[in-house]
Design a protein around this motif. Structure first.
Motif, PDB file in Angstrom:
ATOM      1  N   PHE A 211      12.495 -20.418  34.425  1.00  0.00           N
ATOM      2  CA  PHE A 211      13.817 -20.746  33.880  1.00  0.00           C
ATOM      3  C   PHE A 211      14.896 -19.903  34.544  1.00  0.00           C
ATOM      4  O   PHE A 211      15.953 -20.415  34.929  1.00  0.00           O
ATOM      5  CB  PHE A 211      13.806 -20.520  32.370  1.00  0.00           C
ATOM      6  CG  PHE A 211      15.080 -20.930  31.687  1.00  0.00           C
ATOM      7  CD1 PHE A 211      15.674 -22.166  31.936  1.00  0.00           C
ATOM      8  CD2 PHE A 211      15.689 -20.077  30.777  1.00  0.00           C
ATOM      9  CE1 PHE A 211      16.844 -22.540  31.298  1.00  0.00           C
ATOM     10  CE2 PHE A 211      16.857 -20.440  30.129  1.00  0.00           C
ATOM     11  CZ  PHE A 211      17.439 -21.677  30.392  1.00  0.00           C
ATOM     12  N   THR A 248      17.262 -26.857  30.708  1.00  0.00           N
ATOM     13  CA  THR A 248      17.522 -26.136  29.461  1.00  0.00           C
ATOM     14  C   THR A 248      16.729 -26.724  28.307  1.00  0.00           C
ATOM     15  O   THR A 248      16.151 -25.993  27.492  1.00  0.00           O
ATOM     16  CB  THR A 248      19.023 -26.161  29.131  1.00  0.00           C
ATOM     17  OG1 THR A 248      19.762 -25.618  30.227  1.00  0.00           O
ATOM     18  CG2 THR A 248      19.311 -25.340  27.883  1.00  0.00           C
ATOM     19  N   PHE A 251      12.831 -25.763  29.099  1.00  0.00           N
ATOM     20  CA  PHE A 251      12.437 -24.365  29.107  1.00  0.00           C
ATOM     21  C   PHE A 251      12.926 -23.597  27.883  1.00  0.00           C
ATOM     22  O   PHE A 251      12.276 -22.632  27.464  1.00  0.00           O
ATOM     23  CB  PHE A 251      12.959 -23.671  30.370  1.00  0.00           C
ATOM     24  CG  PHE A 251      12.134 -23.957  31.589  1.00  0.00           C
ATOM     25  CD1 PHE A 251      10.947 -23.283  31.814  1.00  0.00           C
ATOM     26  CD2 PHE A 251      12.539 -24.897  32.510  1.00  0.00           C
ATOM     27  CE1 PHE A 251      10.180 -23.532  32.935  1.00  0.00           C
ATOM     28  CE2 PHE A 251      11.784 -25.166  33.633  1.00  0.00           C
ATOM     29  CZ  PHE A 251      10.599 -24.478  33.850  1.00  0.00           C
TER      30      PHE A 251
END
Length: 312
Positions: A211, A248, A251
């Motif tokens: 991420f 987004t 993760f």
């Protein structure tokens, strides 16, 4: 309890969502519709990318593979969750649980790797447009896909090989909607402190590192575009926004869950639903609604299919 005296656990109980019968019916109908839309939406993207001549580019090739992984990831957990909503006894066999965890981490690890490949594709497309076709060759693309599957397999095997032979002889209640590796490990009737740390390092840190790398890569792209042409920053933001949203959504819940993996909390089930049900459902919407080329290819493919059906 004595594991050797026939007290071995043969199945786990999945608590699922609490609530009255009416609420269970509502969840059943909602998740059934969402899962059906997820499968149909991702299949539509795969078929469109495969048969549309206008979408034979690296980005859409990776997008088609992402849709396949999304569909598989959702299928590992969602059908069982849906059927359990109407079941009086929400149980799963120990080997069914192991199989679910194996494929959950297999497809999850593969998708993490593929999202990094998609970020690299966007970097080359925006920062090195003249060399895009040369760099993003068919050989490299195939390598990315194969690598994602290999990393997914290594990721899941490294954890499951240590989990599959654990003795379970006591509590068998998993406070989630599916078999979650940290919660299942916690039910073993031996000390699993070392294994717990390994899961945190393997799943938690892997999610966090991937991420972070993705966010850094997108920042590098935006800074590079701004330095070369400040006016092109808005176009780059528009191009990257879909990728940032997908990253987004995928993760965020994973990082949050594995930050406190061995403590059950109220939002755990909601986050689990988010990355196994909601995210695979939203990905086709994000990529199709924000992509006129994809929409045009879908419409063209629909007309071709309709014409061929009429001629037949």
């Amino acid at each position: 309890m004595d594991f050797k005296n026939g007290s071995a656990v043969t199945e786990f109980v999945l608590l699922g969502f609490p609530g009255q019968w009416e609420l269970q019916i509502f969840f059943f109908l909602t998740f059934s519709l969402v899962y059906s839309a997820t499968v149909l939406g991702n299949i539509l993207i795969i078929v469109t990318v495969t048969f549309s001549s206008t979408l034979h580019s690296p980005m859409y090739f990776l997008l088609g593979n992402l849709s396949f992984l999304d569909m598989c990831l959702s299928t590992v957990t969602t059908p069982k969750m849906i059927t359990d909503l109407l079941a009086e006894h929400k149980t799963i066999s120990i080997w069914g649980c192991m199989t679910q965890m194996f494929f959950l981490h297999f497809f999850g690890g593969a998708e993490m790797t593929l999202l990094i490949a998609m970020a690299f594709d966007r970097y080359v497309a925006i920062c090195k447009p003249l060399h895009y076709r040369a760099i993003m060759s068919h050989r490299l693309l195939n390598g990315f896909v194969i690598l994602s599957w290999i990393i997914g397999f290594i990721h899941t095997m490294s954890q499951m090989v240590l989990t599959v032979n654990l003795p379970f002889c006591g509590p068998n209640v998993v406070d989630n909607i599916f078999c979650d590796l940290p919660l299942v490990i916690n039910l073993a009737c031996i000390k699993t402190y070392t294994l717990e740390l390994f899961v945190i390092a393997d799943s938690g840190l892997l999610s966090l590192i991937c991420f972070t790398l993705l966010l850094v890569s997108y920042t590098v792209i935006l800074v590079t575009v701004w330095q070369r042409s400040p006016g092109g920053l808005s176009k780059a933001l528009s191009t990257l926004s879909a990728h940032v949203i997908v990253v987004t959504l995928f993760f965020g819940p994973c990082v949050f869950i594995y930050a406190w993996p061995f403590n059950s909390f109220a939002g755990n089930k909601i986050l689990s639903v988010f990355y196994t049900v909601i995210t695979p459902f939203l990905n086709p919407i994000i990529y199709t609604l924000r992509n006129q080329k994809m929409q045009g290819a879908m419409i063209k493919l629909w007309f071709l299919l309709a014409n061929s059906t009429q001629n037949f």
